[in-house]
Design a protein around this motif. Structure first.
Motif, PDB file in Angstrom:
ATOM      1  N   TYR A  67      -4.574  17.087 -39.441  1.00 44.57           N
ATOM      2  CA  TYR A  67      -3.713  18.084 -39.582  1.00 44.57           C
ATOM      3  C   TYR A  67      -2.991  16.937 -38.180  1.00 44.57           C
ATOM      4  CZ  TYR A  67      -4.523  20.065 -34.814  1.00 44.57           C
ATOM      5  OH  TYR A  67      -4.712  20.131 -33.463  1.00 44.57           O
ATOM      6  N   GLU A  88       3.086  19.081 -38.775  1.00 40.24           N
ATOM      7  CA  GLU A  88       2.768  20.434 -39.748  1.00 40.24           C
ATOM      8  C   GLU A  88       2.717  21.389 -38.878  1.00 40.24           C
ATOM      9  OE1 GLU A  88      -1.261  19.941 -41.828  1.00 40.24           O
ATOM     10  OE2 GLU A  88      -0.727  17.780 -41.506  1.00 40.24           O
ATOM     11  N   MET A  94       2.707  23.365 -51.656  1.00 39.95           N
ATOM     12  CA  MET A  94       2.308  22.039 -50.887  1.00 39.95           C
ATOM     13  C   MET A  94       2.290  21.082 -51.531  1.00 39.95           C
ATOM     14  SD  MET A  94       4.070  22.854 -47.973  1.00 39.95           S
ATOM     15  CE  MET A  94       4.072  21.912 -47.216  1.00 39.95           C
ATOM     16  N   PHE A 107      -4.782  26.133 -45.055  1.00 40.21           N
ATOM     17  CA  PHE A 107      -3.221  27.232 -45.312  1.00 40.21           C
ATOM     18  C   PHE A 107      -3.794  28.642 -45.811  1.00 40.21           C
ATOM     19  CE2 PHE A 107      -1.138  22.637 -46.634  1.00 40.21           C
ATOM     20  CZ  PHE A 107      -0.048  23.038 -45.662  1.00 40.21           C
ATOM     21  N   LEU A 142       5.505  24.193 -39.787  1.00 40.98           N
ATOM     22  CA  LEU A 142       5.088  24.828 -41.231  1.00 40.98           C
ATOM     23  C   LEU A 142       4.155  26.248 -41.103  1.00 40.98           C
ATOM     24  CD1 LEU A 142       4.793  25.039 -43.774  1.00 40.98           C
ATOM     25  CD2 LEU A 142       3.217  23.603 -44.013  1.00 40.98           C
ATOM     26  N   TYR A 143       3.292  25.679 -40.091  1.00 44.40           N
ATOM     27  CA  TYR A 143       2.427  27.105 -39.347  1.00 44.40           C
ATOM     28  C   TYR A 143       3.028  27.828 -39.194  1.00 44.40           C
ATOM     29  CZ  TYR A 143      -1.234  23.297 -41.002  1.00 44.40           C
ATOM     30  OH  TYR A 143      -2.040  22.224 -40.680  1.00 44.40           O
ATOM     31  N   TRP A 175      -3.564  15.013 -45.878  1.00 45.23           N
ATOM     32  CA  TRP A 175      -3.591  16.242 -44.990  1.00 45.23           C
ATOM     33  C   TRP A 175      -3.582  18.468 -46.046  1.00 45.23           C
ATOM     34  CZ3 TRP A 175       0.697  19.434 -45.434  1.00 45.23           C
ATOM     35  CH2 TRP A 175       2.107  18.746 -45.357  1.00 45.23           C
ATOM     36  N   VAL A 176      -2.646  18.349 -47.780  1.00 43.98           N
ATOM     37  CA  VAL A 176      -2.626  19.321 -47.975  1.00 43.98           C
ATOM     38  C   VAL A 176      -3.905  19.571 -48.292  1.00 43.98           C
ATOM     39  CG1 VAL A 176      -1.404  20.152 -49.973  1.00 43.98           C
ATOM     40  CG2 VAL A 176      -0.542  18.473 -48.775  1.00 43.98           C
TER      41      VAL A 176
END
Length: 638
Positions: free
Chosen positions: A347, A351, A510, A525, A354-355, A519-520
C-alpha cells in the motif's frame, strides 16, 4: 476517630450534630436516580427497587438494579493486618510469590486445553454435518425428482435446530449468566461489580458445551468471545482452590482468597482467553487493560503477559499434534486468518484516505447494528423473558438460518470453476456444471471462520458482486438477530465475516476502476472491511489493532488497520455506545465508567437520595450497624 476527636477538641465519645450531618450527606441506604418527568413511565420506589410502571420503560438505559453488590478491592490496613505482616517472614513472602506464578501457569495451560476441546469438537461436528448435507445435495444434482432437494433441507433444519435447542436449554435452565459472549459481565466483574454466578464452575461448563453446540448448529456466531469468559472462570476457580457449585474446599490457595487477588487472576484468565482465541498474547494483555481491568500495575502486566504466552504456546503445541504436525507450532489460536501474501499488504500513502472512508462506513454499519440489536434486546426483555420462550426463539433462529441458506443456494446460481487456490472443503455442485461449484454453498456449508478465510484468500472473480451483496445484507441481519439469544455465542466472527464481505465488494469495485493497478487486492480490502465493521460494533481500538496484526502475522499493515479502527470508533461514537456497553446498561448493572457523564458535577446528593434517609452516627454501636445492614436492601455505601 481518635485523630478527629483530638484535632477538633471533642471527646472521642461525643457524637456531635456536625458529624451526624456529615454522615447524613454521605450515607444513604436508599439511593435511587431522580424521578423522571411525569408520563415517562418510570417510578422510583423509596426503599426496595427502581420499578418500571409502563412497558416502554422496560429495557431503558436509565434503570439500575440494586441486586448487585460491590467487590472490595481496597487493602484494609488495620491492626490485625499489620501484626500478621510483621509475623510473616521473607521466606513466606517468596513462597506466596512462587505459588502465584505457578497458579498463573496453570491458568494458561487450562485455558489452552479448553480452547482445544472447543476447536476439536466444533471441527468434528461440523465436518460430519456438512459432509452429510453435501452428499444429499449432490445426490439431488443428478436426480430428476423435483422434490429431492427438500430432503437435505429437512436434514439441515434438524441438524441446526437440535444442537442449538440443547445448547440454549443448557444455558437458560442451568446457567443463564453464560448467555452471549460473556465479555460484558467479565468487564463488569473487573470493574468491581459482583455479578452473581459469573465465575462459577457450572457457568464454565454451560459456556463450553453451549458454544460448541451453537457453532455446530450453524448460528451466525463465533467461539472466540466465550473463550474469554471461560478463561476468567478458570482463573477464578484455580486461584481460590475451592468450588462453590460443588461445595468443595481443597484447602489450597487460601492466601489468595480476597477480592483483590481474585481480580488480578481473573484479568490474567481473560487475557489468556483472548490469546487462545486469536493467537495474540500481546493483544490479550491490551484487551484486559483496555476493556477489562479498572485497576492496573506494572507487576500485573508481566503476570498477564506470561499467562497469555503460556496459553498461546500450549494451544499451539496441542493443535499441531492434533493436525499430525507435532512441534510445527503453526496453529496459534482458534481463529486462523490464513497466510496473506506480500502483494496483499502493498500500500502507499494515497490509499490511506480510502481506508479511513471504509472505517467511516464501518462506524455507520456498526452504529446501525447496535441500534437494531438494542431494540431487539428490549423486545426480548419485555416479551420473551420466560425460559421456554428463550429456547424456542433460539431454535427458531437456527431454523431460519438454515432456511435462508437453503434458499440462497437454490435460487442464486453463482458457480465458479474449481481451482487449487480456492480452499473449498465441501464444494456443492447443485445447479452447476461439471468441474464447478456453488459459491453460495461454499459460504453456507462451512463454519463462519472458514468462510472468513475464503473471503480473504479466494481468487478474484470467485463471487459475482450481486450475490456477495445479498449475502452481506442477509448475514448482517442474521448476526444482529443472533446476538442476544439465550445461547453461548461470540460476536467477533460474524462481525468480521460481514465486514469482509462488504470489504471484498469494495475491492471488486476498485478492481473494476483500476484494472491494471497492482495495489488493488480484494483480500486486502476484505481485511480492512472486517476491521472496520468489528470496530464500529465493539468500539475497541488499541487491543483490536494488535489482535488483528497478530492474527494476520504481518506488522506492515498495522497503520491502515489502526486508521480504520480509529475512524470507525469516531464515527460510531457520534451515534451511540459500543455493543458491550449497551448490553451492560440493558442488564441494569451499575457500571462505573471512566468519566462521569456530562453535567454530573451539578448534581447534589440530596437530588438522588430518597427519604427518609438511613444514617449512622459518627460513633455508633456495632449492633445498630448490623441491624441497619440486615434490614436495608441497598448494597452500595460510600
Amino acid at each position: 476517630m481518635r485523630d478527629f476527636a483530638e484535632d477538633e477538641g471533642h471527646d472521642r465519645n461525643d457524637c456531635t450534630d456536625d458529624a451526624t450531618n456529615s454522615y447524613r450527606r454521605r450515607v444513604s441506604s436508599n439511593a435511587c436516580p431522580p424521578p423522571e418527568s411525569e408520563g415517562s413511565g418510570v417510578r422510583f420506589c423509596g426503599d426496595v427497587h427502581c420499578v418500571a410502571t409502563s412497558p416502554d420503560a422496560v429495557g431503558s438505559l436509565d434503570l439500575l438494579s440494586q441486586k448487585y453488590e460491590s467487590l472490595d478491592y481496597d487493602m484494609i490496613e488495620n491492626q490485625l493486618y499489620l501484626e500478621e505482616r510483621k509475623r510473616t517472614a521473607y521466606t513466606g513472602v517468596r513462597r506466596t510469590e512462587l505459588i502465584r506464578w505457578v497458579t498463573i501457569f496453570i491458568i494458561g495451560v487450562l485455558t489452552a486445553l479448553t480452547a482445544c476441546v472447543i476447536v476439536v469438537f466444533v471441527e468434528l461436528l461440523s465436518r460430519y454435518k456438512y459432509q452429510k448435507l453435501k452428499q444429499f445435495v449432490d445426490r439431488c444434482a443428478h436426480s430428476d425428482h423435483p422434490y429431492c432437494i427438500l430432503v437435505p433441507y429437512g436434514l439441515w433444519l434438524a441438524m441446526n435446530a437440535i444442537p442449538v435447542t440443547l445448547g440454549s436449554a443448557l444455558v437458560t435452565y442451568v446457567a443463564p449468566i453464560a448467555a452471549g459472549s460473556g465479555i460484558p459481565v467479565i468487564k463488569c466483574y473487573l470493574n468491581g461489580i459482583k455479578v452473581p454466578e459469573v465465575v462459577r464452575i457450572k457457568t464454565y461448563f454451560a459456556k463450553l458445551v453451549g458454544v460448541v453446540l451453537s457453532v455446530a448448529g450453524g448460528l451466525a456466531c463465533g467461539k472466540e468471545g466465550p473463550m474469554i469468559h471461560c478463561g476468567s472462570v478458570i482463573a477464578a476457580g484455580v486461584s481460590q482452590g475451592k468450588s462453590t457449585t460443588f461445595a468443595k474446599d481443597f484447602k489450597v490457595m487460601q492466601e489468595f482468597r480476597d477480592d483483590r487477588e481474585k481480580r488480578d487472576f481473573v484479568s490474567a484468565g481473560a487475557a489468556a482467553g483472548v490469546a487462545a482465541a486469536f493467537g495474540a498474547p500481546v493483544g490479550g494483555v491490551l484487551f484486559s487493560l483496555e476493556e477489562g481491568a479498572s485497576f492496573w500495575n506494572q507487576t500485573l502486566t508481566w503476570r498477564i503477559f506470561f499467562c497469555s504466552m503460556v496459553s498461546t504456546f500450549t494451544l499451539n503445541l496441542i493443535l499441531s499434534a492434533y493436525h499430525l504436525h507435532p512441534g510445527q507450532l503453526s496453529y496459534a489460536g482458534l481463529l486462523n486468518f490464513g497466510q496473506f501474501g506480500p502483494a496483499d499488504f502493498n500500500y502507499n500513502i494515497a490509499e490511506l484516505p480510502l481506508y479511513a472512508a471504509m472505517g467511516a462506513i464501518g462506524g455507520l454499519t456498526g452504529a446501525a447494528y447496535n441500534y437494531l440489536n438494542h431494540r431487539l434486546t428490549v423486545f426480548r426483555i419485555r416479551y420473551l423473558h420466560r425460559p421456554a420462550l428463550k429456547v424456542a426463539e433460539a431454535a427458531t433462529v437456527a431454523m431460519a438460518t438454515a432456511t435462508i441458506g437453503f434458499l440462497m443456494i437454490v435460487y442464486i446460481r453463482d458457480c465458479h470453476t474449481e481451482v487449487k487456490e480456492n480452499t473449498v472443503e465441501y464444494p456443492v455442485r447443485y445447479q452447476c456444471p461439471e468441474g464447478e461449484y456453488s459459491v453460495m454453498g461454499a459460504l453456507w456449508f462451512n463454519t463462519p471462520e472458514a468462510s472468513l478465510r475464503n473471503l480473504f484468500h479466494n481468487v478474484e472473480g470467485t463471487w459475482r458482486p450481486e450475490s456477495l451483496a445479498m449475502f452481506t445484507v442477509i448475514y448482517y441481519g442474521l448476526s444482529c438477530w443472533t446476538y442476544g439469544l439465550s445461547v453461548s455465542s461470540g460476536l467477533f466472527i460474524p462481525a468480521l465475516l460481514v465486514g469482509a464481505a462488504w470489504g471484498r465488494l469494495v475491492g471488486i469495485g476498485m478492481k473494476a476502476l483500476f484494472p491494471t493497478q497492482d495495489w488493488v487486492s480484494p483480500g486486502k480490502f476484505a481485511l480492512i472491511g472486517a476491521a472496520a465493521n468489528l470496530g464500529g460494533i465493539v468500539r475497541m481500538t488499541i487491543s483490536l489493532t494488535v489482535i488483528l496484526i497478530e492474527a494476520t502475522g504481518n506488522l506492515t499493515f498495522g497503520l491502515p488497520i489502526m486508521i480504520t479502527l480509529i475512524t470507525a470508533k469516531w464515527v460510531g461514537d457520534m451515534f451511540g455506545e459500543g455493543i458491550y456497553d449497551i448490553h451492560i446498561q440493558l442488564s441494569s448493572i451499575p457500571f462505573l465508567g471512566w468519566e462521569p457523564p456530562y453535567g454530573a458535577s451539578n448534581i447534589y446528593a440530596s437530588e438522588v437520595m430518597s427519604s427518609p434517609v438511613t444514617t449512622f452516627k459518627a460513633c455508633e454501636k456495632v449492633g445498630v450497624i448490623i441491624d441497619a445492614l440486615e434490614s436495608q436492601s441497598h448494597n452500595g455505601f460510600p
